[in-house]
Design an enzyme around this catalytic site. Structure first.
Site, PDB file in Angstrom:
ATOM      1  N   HIS A  17     -64.525  53.438  -5.380  1.00 18.74           N
ATOM      2  CA  HIS A  17     -65.036  54.810  -5.540  1.00 18.74           C
ATOM      3  C   HIS A  17     -65.055  55.536  -4.192  1.00 18.74           C
ATOM      4  CE1 HIS A  17     -67.447  53.058  -9.135  1.00 18.74           C
ATOM      5  NE2 HIS A  17     -66.514  53.833  -9.644  1.00 18.74           N
ATOM      6  N   ARG A  89     -56.579  53.376 -11.583  1.00 19.80           N
ATOM      7  CA  ARG A  89     -56.385  52.070 -10.948  1.00 19.80           C
ATOM      8  C   ARG A  89     -55.127  51.383 -11.447  1.00 19.80           C
ATOM      9  NH1 ARG A  89     -61.873  49.761 -12.835  1.00 19.80           N
ATOM     10  NH2 ARG A  89     -61.142  51.060 -14.554  1.00 19.80           N
ATOM     11  N   SER A 127     -67.253  48.419 -11.374  1.00 20.86           N
ATOM     12  CA  SER A 127     -68.687  48.179 -11.187  1.00 20.86           C
ATOM     13  C   SER A 127     -69.115  46.914 -11.929  1.00 20.86           C
ATOM     14  CB  SER A 127     -69.488  49.389 -11.689  1.00 20.86           C
ATOM     15  OG  SER A 127     -69.133  50.520 -10.937  1.00 20.86           O
TER      16      SER A 127
HETATM   17  N1  COA Z   1     -62.797  52.072  -7.926  1.00 20.38           N
HETATM   18  C1  COA Z   1     -63.576  51.180  -8.552  1.00 20.38           C
HETATM   19  N2  COA Z   1     -63.912  51.254  -9.845  1.00 20.38           N
HETATM   20  C2  COA Z   1     -63.435  52.294 -10.521  1.00 20.38           C
HETATM   21  C3  COA Z   1     -62.628  53.268  -9.959  1.00 20.38           C
HETATM   22  C4  COA Z   1     -62.302  53.127  -8.596  1.00 20.38           C
HETATM   23  N3  COA Z   1     -61.537  53.999  -7.961  1.00 20.38           N
HETATM   24  N4  COA Z   1     -62.308  54.173 -10.892  1.00 20.38           N
HETATM   25  C5  COA Z   1     -62.916  53.772 -12.017  1.00 20.38           C
HETATM   26  N5  COA Z   1     -63.586  52.638 -11.799  1.00 20.38           N
HETATM   27  C6  COA Z   1     -64.344  51.837 -12.772  1.00 20.38           C
HETATM   28  C7  COA Z   1     -65.814  52.037 -12.704  1.00 20.38           C
HETATM   29  O1  COA Z   1     -66.386  51.144 -11.778  1.00 20.38           O
HETATM   30  C8  COA Z   1     -66.236  51.744 -14.117  1.00 20.38           C
HETATM   31  O2  COA Z   1     -66.352  50.363 -14.252  1.00 20.38           O
HETATM   32  P1  COA Z   1     -67.324  49.702 -15.332  1.00 20.38           P
HETATM   33  O3  COA Z   1     -66.765  50.095 -16.657  1.00 20.38           O
HETATM   34  O4  COA Z   1     -67.184  48.283 -15.000  1.00 20.38           O
HETATM   35  O5  COA Z   1     -68.680  50.257 -15.076  1.00 20.38           O
HETATM   36  C9  COA Z   1     -65.054  52.220 -14.952  1.00 20.38           C
HETATM   37  O6  COA Z   1     -63.974  52.261 -14.078  1.00 20.38           O
HETATM   38  C10 COA Z   1     -65.177  53.588 -15.538  1.00 20.38           C
HETATM   39  O7  COA Z   1     -66.121  54.260 -14.799  1.00 20.38           O
HETATM   40  P2  COA Z   1     -66.276  55.743 -14.339  1.00 20.38           P
HETATM   41  O8  COA Z   1     -65.146  56.203 -13.500  1.00 20.38           O
HETATM   42  O9  COA Z   1     -67.618  55.814 -13.738  1.00 20.38           O
HETATM   43  O10 COA Z   1     -66.139  56.527 -15.626  1.00 20.38           O
HETATM   44  P3  COA Z   1     -67.052  56.505 -16.876  1.00 20.38           P
HETATM   45  O11 COA Z   1     -66.139  56.132 -17.976  1.00 20.38           O
HETATM   46  O12 COA Z   1     -68.286  55.724 -16.720  1.00 20.38           O
HETATM   47  O13 COA Z   1     -67.484  58.023 -16.923  1.00 20.38           O
HETATM   48  C11 COA Z   1     -67.099  60.396 -17.092  1.00 20.38           C
HETATM   49  C12 COA Z   1     -66.540  59.008 -17.058  1.00 20.38           C
HETATM   50  C13 COA Z   1     -68.441  60.520 -16.420  1.00 20.38           C
HETATM   51  C14 COA Z   1     -66.132  61.260 -16.339  1.00 20.38           C
HETATM   52  C15 COA Z   1     -67.163  60.835 -18.569  1.00 20.38           C
HETATM   53  O14 COA Z   1     -67.856  59.876 -19.331  1.00 20.38           O
HETATM   54  C16 COA Z   1     -67.813  62.181 -18.773  1.00 20.38           C
HETATM   55  O15 COA Z   1     -67.313  63.180 -18.355  1.00 20.38           O
HETATM   56  N6  COA Z   1     -68.968  62.216 -19.448  1.00 20.38           N
HETATM   57  C17 COA Z   1     -69.710  63.428 -19.705  1.00 20.38           C
HETATM   58  C18 COA Z   1     -69.602  63.831 -21.182  1.00 20.38           C
HETATM   59  C19 COA Z   1     -68.341  64.598 -21.423  1.00 20.38           C
HETATM   60  O16 COA Z   1     -68.088  65.641 -20.874  1.00 20.38           O
HETATM   61  N7  COA Z   1     -67.520  64.075 -22.346  1.00 20.38           N
HETATM   62  C20 COA Z   1     -66.301  64.696 -22.729  1.00 20.38           C
HETATM   63  C21 COA Z   1     -65.141  64.173 -21.982  1.00 20.38           C
HETATM   64  S1  COA Z   1     -63.993  63.536 -23.141  1.00 20.38           S
END
Ligand code: COA
Length: 171
Positions: A17, A89, A127
């Site tokens: 991140h 990724r 994560s």
């Molecule tokens: N390095 C390390 N890990 C990474 C990464 C990176 N560069 N990019 C993604 N990841 C991992 C995260 O650690 C996480 O791992 P986990 O599943 O083990 O916890 C996973 O990828 C996904 O995490 P994240 O990037 O935090 O995305 P998310 O899926 O939790 O959240 C949002 C994505 C917040 C953008 C999305 O849910 C959102 O916009 N929510 C708001 C509601 C909304 O508007 N919805 C409509 C959109 S369709």
């Protein structure tokens, strides 16, 4: 002023991140890291996620850490953001990310999604991997910024002690 938001759960923030944060902060005038408060997910770290991100980004002047709930596009509009940043990724991330970016584009045609490829050395990282390593006492110093290693470790050692106590393993 070019403003972007890098949203995520950051439970906890990893070096992957941080890599995306540093690279996107170099592309825009102001970067908001949006920490999702999602009612359907119970994070291991709740409000601490914002504090951990503030700590690890304290030397990057154009980065602001905020939490949000609800729709990402509403949060982006509220802050006059022109772009959403997401890290890719591997090809397995693509399908989900594409659907999400297309949904956001329909909801907010004025806001674009920019994908950055995660640096190769962090391509495997998530994560969940960090949490699993920490849970079993593994070395997480190669996965998370140095300043939060102890916070993550301590969270698991305290929950381990509570469990062990409940099971009668700690006398
Ligand atoms: N390095 C390390 N890990 C990474 C990464 C990176 N560069 N990019 C993604 N990841 C991992 C995260 O650690 C996480 O791992 P986990 O599943 O083990 O916890 C996973 O990828 C996904 O995490 P994240 O990037 O935090 O995305 P998310 O899926 O939790 O959240 C949002 C994505 C917040 C953008 C999305 O849910 C959102 O916009 N929510 C708001 C509601 C909304 O508007 N919805 C409509 C959109 S369709």
């Amino acid at each position: 002023m070019k403003k972007a938001i890098y949203p995520g759960s950051f439970d906890p923030v990893t070096l992957g991140h941080l890599d995306i944060i540093k690279r996107s902060a170099a592309l825009v005038d102001h970067l908001i890291v949006g920490v999702l408060n999602n009612s359907t997910k119970t994070p291991l770290f709740s409000d601490e996620r914002v504090n951990m991100l503030k700590e690890v980004t304290k030397d990057i002047p154009n980065v602001e850490i905020l939490s949000f709930s609800g729709l990402l596009v509403d949060f982006a509009r509220e802050h006059n953001v022109q772009a959403i940043i997401r890290g890719l990724r591997a090809v397995t991330d693509f399908e989900y990310e594409l659907a999400m970016s297309q949904t956001n584009r329909v909801a907010a045609p004025d806001i674009d999604t920019i994908f950055l490829n995660t640096s190769l050395k962090y391509a495997y990282l998530s994560s969940s991997i960090v949490k699993e390593m920490a849970m079993y006492g593994g070395d997480i110093s190669k996965f998370v910024p140095e300043s939060i290693v102890d916070i993550v470790r301590e969270r698991y050692s305290s929950s381990y002690n509570i469990k062990a106590n409940e099971n009668g393993d700690i006398k």
